[in-house]
Scaffold this motif. Structure first.
Motif, PDB file in Angstrom:
ATOM      1  N   GLY A  55     -19.539 -43.332  76.152  1.00  0.00           N
ATOM      2  CA  GLY A  55     -20.701 -42.612  76.674  1.00  0.00           C
ATOM      3  C   GLY A  55     -21.685 -43.617  77.275  1.00  0.00           C
ATOM      4  O   GLY A  55     -21.654 -44.800  76.920  1.00  0.00           O
ATOM      5  N   TYR A  56     -22.565 -43.140  78.186  1.00  0.00           N
ATOM      6  CA  TYR A  56     -23.505 -44.070  78.831  1.00  0.00           C
ATOM      7  C   TYR A  56     -24.667 -43.342  79.485  1.00  0.00           C
ATOM      8  O   TYR A  56     -24.574 -42.177  79.862  1.00  0.00           O
ATOM      9  CB  TYR A  56     -22.798 -44.899  79.924  1.00  0.00           C
ATOM     10  CG  TYR A  56     -21.830 -44.105  80.771  1.00  0.00           C
ATOM     11  CD1 TYR A  56     -22.265 -43.231  81.754  1.00  0.00           C
ATOM     12  CD2 TYR A  56     -20.453 -44.210  80.561  1.00  0.00           C
ATOM     13  CE1 TYR A  56     -21.377 -42.492  82.511  1.00  0.00           C
ATOM     14  CE2 TYR A  56     -19.546 -43.457  81.311  1.00  0.00           C
ATOM     15  CZ  TYR A  56     -20.016 -42.605  82.287  1.00  0.00           C
ATOM     16  OH  TYR A  56     -19.149 -41.848  83.031  1.00  0.00           O
ATOM     17  N   TRP A  57     -25.780 -44.052  79.591  1.00  0.00           N
ATOM     18  CA  TRP A  57     -26.894 -43.645  80.465  1.00  0.00           C
ATOM     19  C   TRP A  57     -27.552 -44.923  80.978  1.00  0.00           C
ATOM     20  O   TRP A  57     -27.539 -45.958  80.305  1.00  0.00           O
ATOM     21  CB  TRP A  57     -27.904 -42.748  79.735  1.00  0.00           C
ATOM     22  CG  TRP A  57     -28.624 -43.377  78.561  1.00  0.00           C
ATOM     23  CD1 TRP A  57     -28.189 -43.390  77.265  1.00  0.00           C
ATOM     24  CD2 TRP A  57     -29.873 -44.074  78.578  1.00  0.00           C
ATOM     25  NE1 TRP A  57     -29.094 -44.060  76.473  1.00  0.00           N
ATOM     26  CE2 TRP A  57     -30.140 -44.487  77.251  1.00  0.00           C
ATOM     27  CE3 TRP A  57     -30.797 -44.385  79.580  1.00  0.00           C
ATOM     28  CZ2 TRP A  57     -31.296 -45.209  76.901  1.00  0.00           C
ATOM     29  CZ3 TRP A  57     -31.940 -45.103  79.234  1.00  0.00           C
ATOM     30  CH2 TRP A  57     -32.183 -45.497  77.903  1.00  0.00           C
ATOM     31  N   ILE A  58     -28.093 -44.833  82.177  1.00  0.00           N
ATOM     32  CA  ILE A  58     -28.797 -45.965  82.800  1.00  0.00           C
ATOM     33  C   ILE A  58     -30.156 -45.463  83.279  1.00  0.00           C
ATOM     34  O   ILE A  58     -30.258 -44.385  83.867  1.00  0.00           O
ATOM     35  CB  ILE A  58     -27.977 -46.532  83.990  1.00  0.00           C
ATOM     36  CG1 ILE A  58     -26.678 -47.186  83.503  1.00  0.00           C
ATOM     37  CG2 ILE A  58     -28.798 -47.525  84.824  1.00  0.00           C
ATOM     38  CD1 ILE A  58     -26.859 -48.479  82.702  1.00  0.00           C
ATOM     39  N   HIS A  59     -31.181 -46.251  83.018  1.00  0.00           N
ATOM     40  CA  HIS A  59     -32.550 -45.914  83.428  1.00  0.00           C
ATOM     41  C   HIS A  59     -32.615 -45.652  84.933  1.00  0.00           C
ATOM     42  O   HIS A  59     -31.982 -46.360  85.719  1.00  0.00           O
ATOM     43  CB  HIS A  59     -33.484 -47.078  83.068  1.00  0.00           C
ATOM     44  CG  HIS A  59     -34.935 -46.709  83.142  1.00  0.00           C
ATOM     45  ND1 HIS A  59     -35.600 -46.561  84.340  1.00  0.00           N
ATOM     46  CD2 HIS A  59     -35.830 -46.452  82.172  1.00  0.00           C
ATOM     47  CE1 HIS A  59     -36.856 -46.234  84.103  1.00  0.00           C
ATOM     48  NE2 HIS A  59     -37.022 -46.157  82.787  1.00  0.00           N
ATOM     49  N   VAL A  60     -33.392 -44.654  85.305  1.00  0.00           N
ATOM     50  CA  VAL A  60     -33.451 -44.228  86.711  1.00  0.00           C
ATOM     51  C   VAL A  60     -33.832 -45.363  87.664  1.00  0.00           C
ATOM     52  O   VAL A  60     -33.372 -45.396  88.811  1.00  0.00           O
ATOM     53  CB  VAL A  60     -34.404 -43.011  86.875  1.00  0.00           C
ATOM     54  CG1 VAL A  60     -35.860 -43.398  86.611  1.00  0.00           C
ATOM     55  CG2 VAL A  60     -34.251 -42.358  88.235  1.00  0.00           C
ATOM     56  N   GLU A  61     -34.641 -46.303  87.194  1.00  0.00           N
ATOM     57  CA  GLU A  61     -35.037 -47.413  88.083  1.00  0.00           C
ATOM     58  C   GLU A  61     -33.905 -48.406  88.311  1.00  0.00           C
ATOM     59  O   GLU A  61     -34.034 -49.327  89.124  1.00  0.00           O
ATOM     60  CB  GLU A  61     -36.250 -48.149  87.490  1.00  0.00           C
ATOM     61  CG  GLU A  61     -37.544 -47.379  87.660  1.00  0.00           C
ATOM     62  CD  GLU A  61     -38.685 -47.966  86.843  1.00  0.00           C
ATOM     63  OE1 GLU A  61     -38.609 -49.157  86.468  1.00  0.00           O
ATOM     64  OE2 GLU A  61     -39.635 -47.214  86.550  1.00  0.00           O
ATOM     65  N   HIS A  62     -32.804 -48.248  87.596  1.00  0.00           N
ATOM     66  CA  HIS A  62     -31.700 -49.214  87.684  1.00  0.00           C
ATOM     67  C   HIS A  62     -30.384 -48.580  88.114  1.00  0.00           C
ATOM     68  O   HIS A  62     -29.347 -49.244  88.097  1.00  0.00           O
ATOM     69  CB  HIS A  62     -31.539 -49.931  86.343  1.00  0.00           C
ATOM     70  CG  HIS A  62     -32.719 -50.767  85.981  1.00  0.00           C
ATOM     71  ND1 HIS A  62     -32.891 -52.050  86.449  1.00  0.00           N
ATOM     72  CD2 HIS A  62     -33.816 -50.478  85.236  1.00  0.00           C
ATOM     73  CE1 HIS A  62     -34.035 -52.534  85.994  1.00  0.00           C
ATOM     74  NE2 HIS A  62     -34.620 -51.597  85.251  1.00  0.00           N
ATOM     75  N   VAL A  63     -30.420 -47.280  88.480  1.00  0.00           N
ATOM     76  CA  VAL A  63     -29.162 -46.641  88.888  1.00  0.00           C
ATOM     77  C   VAL A  63     -28.731 -47.137  90.261  1.00  0.00           C
ATOM     78  O   VAL A  63     -29.526 -47.713  91.011  1.00  0.00           O
ATOM     79  CB  VAL A  63     -29.258 -45.088  88.898  1.00  0.00           C
ATOM     80  CG1 VAL A  63     -29.482 -44.554  87.500  1.00  0.00           C
ATOM     81  CG2 VAL A  63     -30.335 -44.607  89.865  1.00  0.00           C
ATOM     82  N   GLY A  64     -27.454 -46.925  90.556  1.00  0.00           N
ATOM     83  CA  GLY A  64     -26.919 -47.265  91.872  1.00  0.00           C
ATOM     84  C   GLY A  64     -26.557 -48.731  92.039  1.00  0.00           C
ATOM     85  O   GLY A  64     -26.214 -49.161  93.135  1.00  0.00           O
ATOM     86  N   ASN A  65     -26.605 -49.486  90.956  1.00  0.00           N
ATOM     87  CA  ASN A  65     -26.246 -50.907  91.011  1.00  0.00           C
ATOM     88  C   ASN A  65     -24.880 -51.192  90.399  1.00  0.00           C
ATOM     89  O   ASN A  65     -24.519 -52.361  90.212  1.00  0.00           O
ATOM     90  CB  ASN A  65     -27.301 -51.749  90.281  1.00  0.00           C
ATOM     91  CG  ASN A  65     -28.655 -51.688  90.962  1.00  0.00           C
ATOM     92  OD1 ASN A  65     -28.741 -51.749  92.190  1.00  0.00           O
ATOM     93  ND2 ASN A  65     -29.709 -51.537  90.181  1.00  0.00           N
ATOM     94  N   GLY A  66     -24.183 -50.156  90.027  1.00  0.00           N
ATOM     95  CA  GLY A  66     -22.863 -50.357  89.428  1.00  0.00           C
ATOM     96  C   GLY A  66     -22.899 -50.694  87.949  1.00  0.00           C
ATOM     97  O   GLY A  66     -21.871 -51.037  87.365  1.00  0.00           O
ATOM     98  N   TYR A  67     -24.072 -50.568  87.322  1.00  0.00           N
ATOM     99  CA  TYR A  67     -24.163 -50.979  85.910  1.00  0.00           C
ATOM    100  C   TYR A  67     -23.339 -50.083  84.988  1.00  0.00           C
ATOM    101  O   TYR A  67     -22.689 -50.576  84.063  1.00  0.00           O
ATOM    102  CB  TYR A  67     -25.624 -50.981  85.441  1.00  0.00           C
ATOM    103  CG  TYR A  67     -26.509 -51.976  86.142  1.00  0.00           C
ATOM    104  CD1 TYR A  67     -25.991 -53.122  86.748  1.00  0.00           C
ATOM    105  CD2 TYR A  67     -27.895 -51.780  86.197  1.00  0.00           C
ATOM    106  CE1 TYR A  67     -26.826 -54.033  87.394  1.00  0.00           C
ATOM    107  CE2 TYR A  67     -28.734 -52.693  86.830  1.00  0.00           C
ATOM    108  CZ  TYR A  67     -28.199 -53.804  87.427  1.00  0.00           C
ATOM    109  OH  TYR A  67     -29.032 -54.696  88.058  1.00  0.00           O
ATOM    110  N   ALA A  68     -23.366 -48.768  85.218  1.00  0.00           N
ATOM    111  CA  ALA A  68     -22.593 -47.879  84.343  1.00  0.00           C
ATOM    112  C   ALA A  68     -21.104 -48.179  84.477  1.00  0.00           C
ATOM    113  O   ALA A  68     -20.367 -48.204  83.485  1.00  0.00           O
ATOM    114  CB  ALA A  68     -22.889 -46.417  84.674  1.00  0.00           C
TER     115      ALA A  68
END
Ligand SMILES: CC(C)(COP(=O)(O)OP(=O)(O)OC[C@H]1O[C@@H](n2cnc3c(N)ncnc32)[C@H](O)[C@@H]1OP(=O)(O)O)[C@@H](O)C(=O)NCCC(=O)NCCS
Length: 201
Positions: free
Chosen positions: A109-122
């Motif tokens: 499972g995962y979530w990424i803070h909205v200010e950091h999405v779209g960087n491939g972190y998930a």
């Protein structure tokens, strides 16, 4: 966080997982304030998909969560991690390996803070968690589940080459969900990292 005691898993994953700029750590009580801040500063982003994000977090609820996370780690029911960027104190997400899909299976499972999405972190953390899962003896399958309506979450298993298993009715327990579970699987034998040791017998 409900969890079931996992009796089949002989050893827990490491408490720290580094994957490039992404750092995963087993949470501690000292992380409470950073986690409250992270959740409350992107509640509108989390609310559609995360059942626990329907109300703002506070120190009390997060301490309870952290105590349950500790207990379920020790029970080998689930292994939750906080996500940070290398050298930074802020929490930018959360993720975990869950032993709730039966013997030999770990779910990510995962979530990424909205200010950091779209960087491939998930995608990066899910790859690292899959490598980690297959390094544990007895893990044969890694699964990712998301609601059919969660197109951003879907991209994660898709980009990692997980196989789509199918759609099945599920409880819609967050407001963005339509109540259709999409299941994806990676298999030890076919996982491309090549780092997973074979288990004999
Ligand atoms: C889902 C989530 C974890 C993705 O995190 P992330 O770090 O941005 O993920 P990545 O950058 O690795 O990949 C996201 C992909 O979604 C795509 N995407 C972004 N917005 C999208 C949208 N509205 N519809 C479909 N895809 C979208 C991105 O373009 C990217 O795909 P690409 O690499 O092909 O361009 C993050 O959006 C999130 O925390 N959402 C809220 C909580 C949640 O839904 N958790 C998962 C529950 S199953």
């Amino acid at each position: 966080v409900p969890h079931s005691v996992s009796t089949w898993l002989d050893q827990p994953p490491p408490s720290k997982i580094d994957s490039g700029v992404i750092r995963l750590t087993r949470p501690a009580l000292a992380d409470a304030d950073a986690l409250v801040t992270a959740i409350n500063s992107c509640l509108d982003h989390l609310r559609p998909w995360m059942p626990w994000a329907q109300h703002p977090a506070d120190r009390k609820s997060i301490i309870t969560f952290l105590n349950e996370a500790e207990e379920s780690w020790n029970d080998r029911g689930q292994f939750l991690y906080l996500v940070r960027l290398e050298g930074e104190p802020e929490v930018v997400g959360g993720c975990g390996l869950h032993a709730r899909r039966g013997r030999g299976v770990l779910e990510i499972g995962y979530w990424i803070h909205v200010e950091h999405v779209g960087n491939g972190y998930a995608t990066r953390l899910a790859r690292a968690l899959t490598d980690t899962a297959f390094a544990l003896p007895g893990v044969e399958v890694v699964e990712i589940h998301h609601d059919k309506a969660n197109g951003r979450s879907k991209r994660v298993p898709e980009k990692l080459g997980f196989s789509f298993v199918g759609e099945k009715p599920d409880v819609a327990d967050a407001p963005g969900e339509v109540g259709l579970d999409w299941t994806w699987r990676a298999f030890r034998d076919r996982w491309p990292s090549g780092t997973a040791p074979r288990v004999e017998g």
